[in-house]
Enzyme design. Structure first.
Site, PDB file in Angstrom:
ATOM      1  N   TYR D 138     -39.609  -4.476  10.118  1.00 39.25           N
ATOM      2  CA  TYR D 138     -38.868  -5.135   9.042  1.00 39.25           C
ATOM      3  C   TYR D 138     -37.719  -4.196   8.682  1.00 39.25           C
ATOM      4  O   TYR D 138     -37.934  -3.151   8.068  1.00 39.25           O
ATOM      5  CB  TYR D 138     -39.834  -5.318   7.868  1.00 39.25           C
ATOM      6  CG  TYR D 138     -39.408  -6.154   6.690  1.00 39.25           C
ATOM      7  CD1 TYR D 138     -38.161  -6.742   6.581  1.00 39.25           C
ATOM      8  CD2 TYR D 138     -40.313  -6.369   5.650  1.00 39.25           C
ATOM      9  CE1 TYR D 138     -37.815  -7.517   5.480  1.00 39.25           C
ATOM     10  CE2 TYR D 138     -39.983  -7.130   4.536  1.00 39.25           C
ATOM     11  CZ  TYR D 138     -38.727  -7.698   4.457  1.00 39.25           C
ATOM     12  OH  TYR D 138     -38.395  -8.454   3.352  1.00 39.25           O
ATOM     13  N   LYS D 166     -37.847  -8.314  12.150  1.00 40.29           N
ATOM     14  CA  LYS D 166     -37.265  -9.122  11.096  1.00 40.29           C
ATOM     15  C   LYS D 166     -36.075  -8.337  10.579  1.00 40.29           C
ATOM     16  O   LYS D 166     -36.233  -7.284   9.949  1.00 40.29           O
ATOM     17  CB  LYS D 166     -38.273  -9.379   9.965  1.00 40.29           C
ATOM     18  CG  LYS D 166     -37.752 -10.459   9.010  1.00 40.29           C
ATOM     19  CD  LYS D 166     -37.948 -10.158   7.570  1.00 40.29           C
ATOM     20  CE  LYS D 166     -36.964 -10.986   6.743  1.00 40.29           C
ATOM     21  NZ  LYS D 166     -37.190 -10.824   5.299  1.00 40.29           N
ATOM     22  N   VAL D 218     -36.057 -15.984   8.706  1.00 41.38           N
ATOM     23  CA  VAL D 218     -36.980 -15.810   7.589  1.00 41.38           C
ATOM     24  C   VAL D 218     -36.149 -15.977   6.313  1.00 41.38           C
ATOM     25  O   VAL D 218     -35.650 -15.015   5.750  1.00 41.38           O
ATOM     26  CB  VAL D 218     -37.633 -14.408   7.653  1.00 41.38           C
ATOM     27  CG1 VAL D 218     -38.682 -14.270   6.549  1.00 41.38           C
ATOM     28  CG2 VAL D 218     -38.267 -14.161   9.021  1.00 41.38           C
TER      29      VAL D 218
END
Lengths: 324, 324, 324, 324
Positions: D138, D166, D218
Site C-alpha cells: 500500500y 495499491k 480502490v
C-alpha cells in the site's frame, strides 16, 4: 575595508525602504544605516532576505547596495547578498557588488533547480575564485529548500573557500555539531579554520548560539532595536549569560510583532517584513512602511498594533515619539 | 509516585534491550535502569522513540514498561509513552500504562492521518479526562509530520490539560517563544501555568534550553552517559553556564557515534539506535546490541568504531572495560 | 505571430546547447529548433526549466531566446519563460522577451520567498497588465515549492489573466478537477474560459491528459523524439486511444535514459538534462552535450549508455548514425 | 476464497459506520457491503485509510473485518488492511486477519520511524513469509511519508513477495514507469510478474490508469456510487475510452463533495470521510454519518450540501429518497 577575521558581532540584514513608486528610498535607507551604526552594530548585511532582495530588480539592488555602502562610509563593513538561482547568475551580482565596493559576499546554495552537494561545493568554490572578496555561505533552507550539511561547510571552511557562514537554517543541533567540529568554544579560532566566522540568523536564540561559540548574529528585528542586540552581544562576551538571556527574552517578546498580519490574508514573510518596516516608520527612521509588490500591506489596525508593541517594549513614548 | 511539579532534570528515554529471539531482555533492561538511576537521572521515559516503541508489539510494550517501573522501584518517576495513531488507540495504551503503575503519560499528536489543530486539542483533552495521570505532549514532527504550535501548547498548559511538553521538534525558536509566553526565565513558575514542565529532546543544545528556562532534557545519548547530562544540568542550575556549555560540547562530540552506520546502507534512525545499544553493550550494561526488526544491524566495523569513540570520550578504558 | 486559442499540440521545452566556453551555441540551437519543427511540433517553449533557464545569465537568456525565435521564423509560435523570484524581476525578463518578439510568456509563482495565494494572483494579474502578451502560468512545485490550486487557476482563466497553464505539478488529480471545472472534455472550449489552454508537463502520462481534455504537452524528452509525441497527439485527436497509449509506452521506455547518471554522484536534474543533451549529440543535432555549471557532467559510460538506449528505441542505427 | 491472479476491477475501501457510542455499527456495515456488492464491485478492501483504520482500536478492527467478511459471504474477496508502524505490530494484525478469514493482506511501509529501502523490503518479505496470504503493498506517502520506488516494487513483484500494489501515491508518472517495466499494456501478465495486480487509489484518474494497463481501482467515493466505477471499468475493458472518460468526469464532479467541510475548521481527511459517510446516510445505506474521534463532524449546512450534490448527480431524488 578589510573584514575582521573572524567577522563578529551584530550584523543586521538592512531593510530596504521604498518610495511611493516602489523604488528605493535612499534618503530613508541612509537614515536606517545611521540608526543601525548609531546602535553600535558591527557590520551591515545588504541585499539579504530581510532586505527583500528577491523583490528587487538588478537596478534596484545596485541602488540599494550603493546607498548602504555610502551611508556606512567605512564605519562598519558591508556584506552584500548575491542571491540568484545558480552560479552564472550569482556571478553577475557578485561582480556588481565588488565594483560598488562591498566588503564581502553572501551567497546561498543554488535554488529553483535541484543540486547535488558536490555541485553546491563547486558553486561556492567557483564564486570564491572568480571574485576576490571574502565569501559567506547563507544556509537558508526555507528559501532554497536544501540544507548545507555541517560536513560540507567544514570542508569549505578548512580549504579557505568560505570566510564564514550565515546560518538561517533554524537547525541549532547541526550548528552545534559544526561549531564543535571546528574546535569548539575555546579552540575554534586556533583550529583548522581559525578565521572562519559563524553567524546565526536565528534571532530568537542568539544567547544560545553565542554560548555555543558562534561569532555573531544577523537579526532581522535588529533593524528595529539594534542596540538591544549589541547589549546582548556585549553581555555574552563578558560572560554574563543571565544578562544575555534576559536581553534575548525581551527581544523574543518584541519579535512577536511579526504576527500582526493575519495568516489567512497574507504570507508570513509579508507580515514580518511589513511589521519591521511599520516599526521603523513609527520610530521615525523611514518615511513609509510599504513592502515590495506583490506582498500585501499590513492593515491599519495591524500597523497600530505594531505601535502599541513598540510602546510596550519602551521603544516608543506613549505619545508616539521614539523613546531613544 | 507523585510527579514533581514541574518535572525537571534529566529524564532519559530508556533503550529497550532485546534477546536473541527479539523479545524484551528484562535483565538487561533492569541493569540499564540501574545504570541510569546510578547516573543521577531525575526520571525515566519508557516507550519513547528511542525505546523503539514503534517496533514493539503491545505485549512487548507491557513487558518493557513493567520492567522499567519495577527496576525504578520508586526511586525516580517513570513516564510512559503511549504512541499510536489516534485517540482511541492511544487510550488503550494509556489504560495499560496506568494499570502497570506509570507516573505520567507521554502522547504525540495523531499521525498517519492528517489532523486539524482543533482535532489535536480535542485529542489531548480527551486523553487527560479519560485517564487520571499527568499528561505530557510529545512534539516530534519528524515522526508525526505535524508541529504543535506554541499557541496550542500554551492553551493546553494554561487550562491544565498538559503537565508538560517534551519538545523534540528541533525548532528552538518556537520553544523560546513558548517559554517567554509562559512567563520567561524568572516568572514562568509563577505565571499562567506554574507547574508546567518544558523538557527538550534537543540533546545537543541542552545548555541553551536550560538558559532559556526549560526544566529538563530527555536525551537519547543519556542512555550512554547519564552522569554527564546530570553534570550539565547541575552546572546550569548553579548558574555556571561556561561549565554547562563545556559539558554540552563534550556530549556533542560523543553524540557523533550515531553516524557510524553508513547512510547508503541503513536509515539514520537505525544507525543512531544501533550505536546507542552498541555503546551500552561495550559498557557492559546490556547483553546484546541488536535493534528491532526490520532495522538493519551495524556492521562489526561500525560497532568497533563505537568502542573507539567511547574510549576517546573516557567512558571505556583502552582495554575495553567500562571506565566508570 | 498570433497564438492559436487555445494553444494546443506538442510544445517542447527547448534545450540550450552550450559551446566550450559555456556560452550559447546558437548554431546548435538553430539545428535543434529545425529538428523540432521538422518533427511536427506545434510550438516551442524557450527558457524553461529544461532549457536550463536557471543557469543562464540575462545576456545568455536573450541570446538563446533570439536564436529560437529567429530559427522558428514564424513557423510555430515561441513561448518565452520569464523565470525569476518575484514580479519586479519577472517583469524585466518579460519586457525583454516582448522586445525580442516572443509570442507568449510563461511565468511561475514567486519563489525563494513565501507567498500567499492572494499575492500570487496579484503577481499574475500585474504581469498580464504590464506586458501585452498572452500569459501562461507555469505550475512547478518541485522548483518553486508552492502549488497553484485549481480554484486559483480557474479564477485567473475566467477573468482573462491567463491564456493557459503549463502543469508540471505531477498532480494529475488536481489537473482533472481543473479540466472538469472548466467544462470538461466536451464543453471546455465553450465554457467560462473558452480559449484557455491546458498543457501538461507530465510527459509520461500524456495520453491520459489528452483523454481528460488537456490541449497539449510540453515534453522534455520531446527534444529527443519530437515526432513520437506528435504521433501520440495525432492518435489522441483521432480518438485512437490504444495507439496513443502504445506511443506513450514507447516514450516511457525511452525516458528511462534520464537515470543513467548515478544518484550518488549528481542531482537528478543534472542527470536528466545531461541525458537529453547527450542524446541530441548522439543524434547529430547539437555539437556538445555539456550542461551548464555547476551541474556535473555525465560520465563517458553514461553517455555510451544513452547511445545504446537510443539504438534500442530505433533512433540511432547500430553504427551510431541517426536513424531518422 | 482464492484471489484471482491478477486481482482486478473495482475494490472499494469500505467505510466503517459507527454507532452513537463510537463503536462499529455492524448492521450498517452489512448494508454497506451489500450496497457495494449489489453495485457490482469485484472485491472489498476493509480496514484501509478510508475505513478510518487509524482511528479503530484492535477490538474494533476485528469487529469491522469480521462483519465485512461475513456480509461479503464469499461473493467477492475481502482484502484486509494491516496498518501499523512496523513489522512486529503489523504481524499481530496480519495473524488476526488471517484467523478471521481475510483473503489477502494490505500493508504499508513502516511509519513513525524513518526506514531505509532495504529495511522496507525486509519488512514486506517477512510479512509474506510469516502469514500465508497474498500480500499487497500500500503505497501511501501522504500517510507514511515515504514513497515505494518503482524499482523496489518491481523487485518484490518479481520475486513473488507481493501479489499486488495499491498505489495511493498520486505519482502517476512513477506508476506508468512501473507498469511499463513490468511488460506494459499488452505483455504485463505474460512478463516477469504475470499475476501481479496494480490497483490505483487515484480515484480521479482511473480511466488513465486503466489505459496505462492498471488492473483496477480502490476508490473512496466508490462507497457512494460503486456502480459508476463498475461502468467506468467495464467501458475501459471493452476499449470504449471515450465512455470511460465520461464516467470518470462525472465522478470527478461528484467527488467535489469532499470539499464541503471548510479547511479553516477541520482537516481535509475529516471533511472527505465525513462527506462519504453523510452521502451514505442520505442514501439510506448507513444509520449515522459520524466519523471517529477526534475528527470534527461536518456542520448541518455541509451535510445538506452533500445532499444537494447527490441530487445533482442523480443519486438522490429531489425529495431525498435514493434514486437507485
Amino acid at each position: 575595508m578589510a573584514l575582521p577575521a573572524p567577522l563578529h558581532g551584530v550584523i543586521p540584514p538592512v531593510c530596504t525602504p521604498l518610495d511611493p513608486r516602489g523604488e528605493i528610498d535612499t534618503a530613508s535607507l541612509t537614515r536606517l544605516v545611521n540608526h543601525l551604526v548609531d546602535g553600535g552594530v558591527h557590520g551591515l548585511f545588504a541585499l539579504g532576505s530581510t532586505s527583500e532582495v528577491a523583490y528587487l530588480t538588478d537596478a534596484q539592488r545596485g541602488t540599494a547596495l550603493e546607498a548602504v555602502i555610502k551611508a556606512a562610509d567605512g564605519r562598519v563593513p558591508v556584506l552584500a547578498g548575491v542571491i540568484d538561482t545558480t552560479t552564472p547568475r550569482v556571478l553577475d551580482h557578485a561582480r556588481t557588488a565588488a565594483a560598488l565596493g562591498a566588503d564581502a559576499l553572501v551567497a546561498t546554495a543554488p535554488f529553483y533547480t535541484r543540486t547535488h552537494p558536490r555541485e553546491i561545493a563547486a558553486h561556492f568554490r567557483h564564486l570564491r575564485t572568480a571574485v576576490d572578496l571574502p565569501l559567506f555561505a547563507y544556509d537558508i533552507p526555507v528559501a532554497v529548500h536544501s540544507k548545507l550539511s555541517p560536513s560540507l561547510v567544514r570542508e569549505l571552511a578548512e580549504d579557505g573557500t568560505l570566510a564564514g557562514l550565515k546560518d538561517s537554517s533554524g537547525d541549532e543541533g547541526s550548528l552545534r555539531r559544526l561549531l564543535t567540529a571546528l574546535g569548539g568554544r575555546t579552540a575554534r579560532h586556533s583550529g583548522p579554520a581559525p578565521g572562519f566566522s559563524v553567524l546565526t540568523g536565528s534571532e530568537l536564540t542568539v544567547d544560545a548560539a553565542l554560548l555555543a561559540g558562534a561569532d555573531g548574529v544577523v537579526p532581522g528585528i535588529g533593524n528595529v532595536d539594534p542596540a538591544a542586540y549589541v547589549r546582548l552581544y556585549d553581555a555574552a562576551r563578558s560572560g554574563d549569560w543571565e544578562r544575555a538571556a534576559a536581553e534575548q527574552e525581551r527581544l523574543v517578546t518584541l519579535f512577536s510583532l511579526v504576527d500582526v498580519g493575519p495568516e489567512s490574508e497574507m504570507g508570513r514573510s509579508s507580515s514580518a517584513l511589513g511589521a519591521f518596516k511599520a516599526a521603523l516608520h513609527h520610530l521615525g527612521v523611514i518615511d513609509r512602511s510599504a513592502t515590495a509588490f506583490p506582498q500585501r500591506p499590513l492593515s491599519d489596525d495591524a500597523v497600530a498594533e505594531v505601535g502599541r508593541r513598540l510602546t510596550a517594549a519602551g521603544l516608543l513614548k506613549p505619545g508616539g515619539a521614539a523613546a531613544l
